[in-house]
Scaffold this motif. Sequence first.
Motif, PDB file in Angstrom:
ATOM      1  N   PHE A  27       0.818  -1.210   0.000  1.00  0.00           N
ATOM      2  CA  PHE A  27       0.000   0.000   0.000  1.00  0.00           C
ATOM      3  C   PHE A  27       0.853   1.261   0.000  1.00  0.00           C
ATOM      4  O   PHE A  27       0.512   2.260   0.599  1.00  0.00           O
ATOM      5  N   THR A  28       1.988   1.201  -0.694  1.00  0.00           N
ATOM      6  CA  THR A  28       2.798   2.404  -0.881  1.00  0.00           C
ATOM      7  C   THR A  28       2.817   2.813  -2.353  1.00  0.00           C
ATOM      8  O   THR A  28       2.800   4.006  -2.642  1.00  0.00           O
ATOM      9  N   ILE A  29       2.849   1.863  -3.233  1.00  0.00           N
ATOM     10  CA  ILE A  29       2.877   2.172  -4.670  1.00  0.00           C
ATOM     11  C   ILE A  29       1.607   2.900  -5.076  1.00  0.00           C
ATOM     12  O   ILE A  29       1.610   3.752  -5.961  1.00  0.00           O
ATOM     13  N   PHE A  30       0.503   2.589  -4.401  1.00  0.00           N
ATOM     14  CA  PHE A  30      -0.778   3.223  -4.689  1.00  0.00           C
ATOM     15  C   PHE A  30      -0.677   4.741  -4.621  1.00  0.00           C
ATOM     16  O   PHE A  30      -1.224   5.454  -5.454  1.00  0.00           O
ATOM     17  N   TRP A  31       0.045   5.253  -3.630  1.00  0.00           N
ATOM     18  CA  TRP A  31       0.124   6.701  -3.436  1.00  0.00           C
ATOM     19  C   TRP A  31       0.924   7.377  -4.549  1.00  0.00           C
ATOM     20  O   TRP A  31       0.649   8.533  -4.890  1.00  0.00           O
ATOM     21  N   PHE A  32       1.886   6.660  -5.114  1.00  0.00           N
ATOM     22  CA  PHE A  32       2.623   7.215  -6.251  1.00  0.00           C
ATOM     23  C   PHE A  32       1.749   7.226  -7.497  1.00  0.00           C
ATOM     24  O   PHE A  32       1.843   8.118  -8.330  1.00  0.00           O
ATOM     25  N   GLY A  35      -0.499  10.123  -7.021  1.00  0.00           N
ATOM     26  CA  GLY A  35       0.262  11.332  -7.330  1.00  0.00           C
ATOM     27  C   GLY A  35       0.341  11.585  -8.827  1.00  0.00           C
ATOM     28  O   GLY A  35       0.262  12.720  -9.287  1.00  0.00           O
ATOM     29  N   ALA A  36       0.473  10.512  -9.598  1.00  0.00           N
ATOM     30  CA  ALA A  36       0.494  10.647 -11.063  1.00  0.00           C
ATOM     31  C   ALA A  36      -0.854  11.133 -11.571  1.00  0.00           C
ATOM     32  O   ALA A  36      -0.923  11.927 -12.522  1.00  0.00           O
ATOM     33  N   MET A  37      -1.932  10.681 -10.943  1.00  0.00           N
ATOM     34  CA  MET A  37      -3.262  11.143 -11.358  1.00  0.00           C
ATOM     35  C   MET A  37      -3.445  12.633 -11.060  1.00  0.00           C
ATOM     36  O   MET A  37      -4.009  13.365 -11.863  1.00  0.00           O
ATOM     37  N   VAL A  38      -2.947  13.068  -9.901  1.00  0.00           N
ATOM     38  CA  VAL A  38      -3.020  14.491  -9.561  1.00  0.00           C
ATOM     39  C   VAL A  38      -2.204  15.296 -10.569  1.00  0.00           C
ATOM     40  O   VAL A  38      -2.621  16.368 -11.022  1.00  0.00           O
ATOM     41  N   MET A  55       8.240  16.091 -12.875  1.00  0.00           N
ATOM     42  CA  MET A  55       8.838  15.036 -12.057  1.00  0.00           C
ATOM     43  C   MET A  55       8.935  15.462 -10.587  1.00  0.00           C
ATOM     44  O   MET A  55       8.635  14.670  -9.684  1.00  0.00           O
ATOM     45  N   VAL A  56       9.353  16.683 -10.350  1.00  0.00           N
ATOM     46  CA  VAL A  56       9.459  17.180  -8.971  1.00  0.00           C
ATOM     47  C   VAL A  56       8.073  17.253  -8.336  1.00  0.00           C
ATOM     48  O   VAL A  56       7.877  16.835  -7.188  1.00  0.00           O
ATOM     49  N   ALA A  57       7.088  17.760  -9.080  1.00  0.00           N
ATOM     50  CA  ALA A  57       5.725  17.853  -8.562  1.00  0.00           C
ATOM     51  C   ALA A  57       5.176  16.465  -8.257  1.00  0.00           C
ATOM     52  O   ALA A  57       4.533  16.255  -7.214  1.00  0.00           O
ATOM     53  N   TRP A  58       5.424  15.505  -9.149  1.00  0.00           N
ATOM     54  CA  TRP A  58       4.952  14.132  -8.924  1.00  0.00           C
ATOM     55  C   TRP A  58       5.588  13.538  -7.666  1.00  0.00           C
ATOM     56  O   TRP A  58       4.900  12.943  -6.843  1.00  0.00           O
ATOM     57  N   ALA A  59       6.884  13.745  -7.501  1.00  0.00           N
ATOM     58  CA  ALA A  59       7.580  13.215  -6.321  1.00  0.00           C
ATOM     59  C   ALA A  59       7.054  13.860  -5.040  1.00  0.00           C
ATOM     60  O   ALA A  59       6.801  13.163  -4.050  1.00  0.00           O
ATOM     61  N   LEU A  60       6.847  15.158  -5.057  1.00  0.00           N
ATOM     62  CA  LEU A  60       6.361  15.846  -3.861  1.00  0.00           C
ATOM     63  C   LEU A  60       4.936  15.434  -3.501  1.00  0.00           C
ATOM     64  O   LEU A  60       4.631  15.153  -2.339  1.00  0.00           O
ATOM     65  N   VAL A  61       4.060  15.395  -4.500  1.00  0.00           N
ATOM     66  CA  VAL A  61       2.660  15.021  -4.249  1.00  0.00           C
ATOM     67  C   VAL A  61       2.580  13.568  -3.786  1.00  0.00           C
ATOM     68  O   VAL A  61       1.861  13.249  -2.833  1.00  0.00           O
ATOM     69  N   SER A  62       3.341  12.690  -4.425  1.00  0.00           N
ATOM     70  CA  SER A  62       3.324  11.275  -4.042  1.00  0.00           C
ATOM     71  C   SER A  62       3.845  11.070  -2.634  1.00  0.00           C
ATOM     72  O   SER A  62       3.266  10.315  -1.846  1.00  0.00           O
ATOM     73  N   CYS A  63       4.925  11.742  -2.301  1.00  0.00           N
ATOM     74  CA  CYS A  63       5.472  11.627  -0.942  1.00  0.00           C
ATOM     75  C   CYS A  63       4.512  12.212   0.086  1.00  0.00           C
ATOM     76  O   CYS A  63       4.381  11.675   1.184  1.00  0.00           O
ATOM     77  N   ALA A  64       3.823  13.291  -0.274  1.00  0.00           N
ATOM     78  CA  ALA A  64       2.840  13.870   0.647  1.00  0.00           C
ATOM     79  C   ALA A  64       1.697  12.892   0.900  1.00  0.00           C
ATOM     80  O   ALA A  64       1.246  12.723   2.039  1.00  0.00           O
ATOM     81  N   PHE A  65       1.211  12.225  -0.155  1.00  0.00           N
ATOM     82  CA  PHE A  65       0.157  11.218   0.012  1.00  0.00           C
ATOM     83  C   PHE A  65       0.644  10.064   0.889  1.00  0.00           C
ATOM     84  O   PHE A  65      -0.064   9.621   1.794  1.00  0.00           O
TER      85      PHE A  65
END
Length: 151
Positions: A27-32, A35-38, A55-65
């Motif tokens: 249940f960690t890959i789901f958040w990435f 993040g891609a959907m966002v 790429m930076v936005a995707w990494a930040l949003v995914s890590c935040a989720f």
Amino acid sequence: MTFQIEYWHWVVFGMLLMMAEIVVPSFTIFWFGLGAMVLAALLAVLPDLSLSIQMVAWALVSCAFALAWFKFLRPRMVDRTKAGVAREAVMGETGQVILAPQSPRRGQVRFSTPVLGADEWEFICDEEVETGDRVMIVDISGNTLIVKKRA
């Protein structure tokens, strides 16, 4: 010819990551994937974002989720029902009689924390109990608890 990443690329990437969660049940890959959907939604609104910003936005949003999941949401989902716990683990739990037994029906007891997945149970007691009395589990017989009056 230059390759431009479109919003639907992020949608497909996000779906693939979310589907990968079926194979990797952490249940960690789901958040990435989420993040891609966002990012796909962001790219649909702002189509001129550079790849590095994406790429930076995707990494930040995914890590935040992921951080929100592990820090805030997951701790609230702790199973407190004791379902699947050995019967010895629930012996001694106390509850309150909400319906006194009267022949031929059994009594009802309510627990503040669910016992074996339920808040309320039918019970059998050798002693006389009234509504409001505190009782303690001494055994389990099928779907009925065997209790004794708590002093």
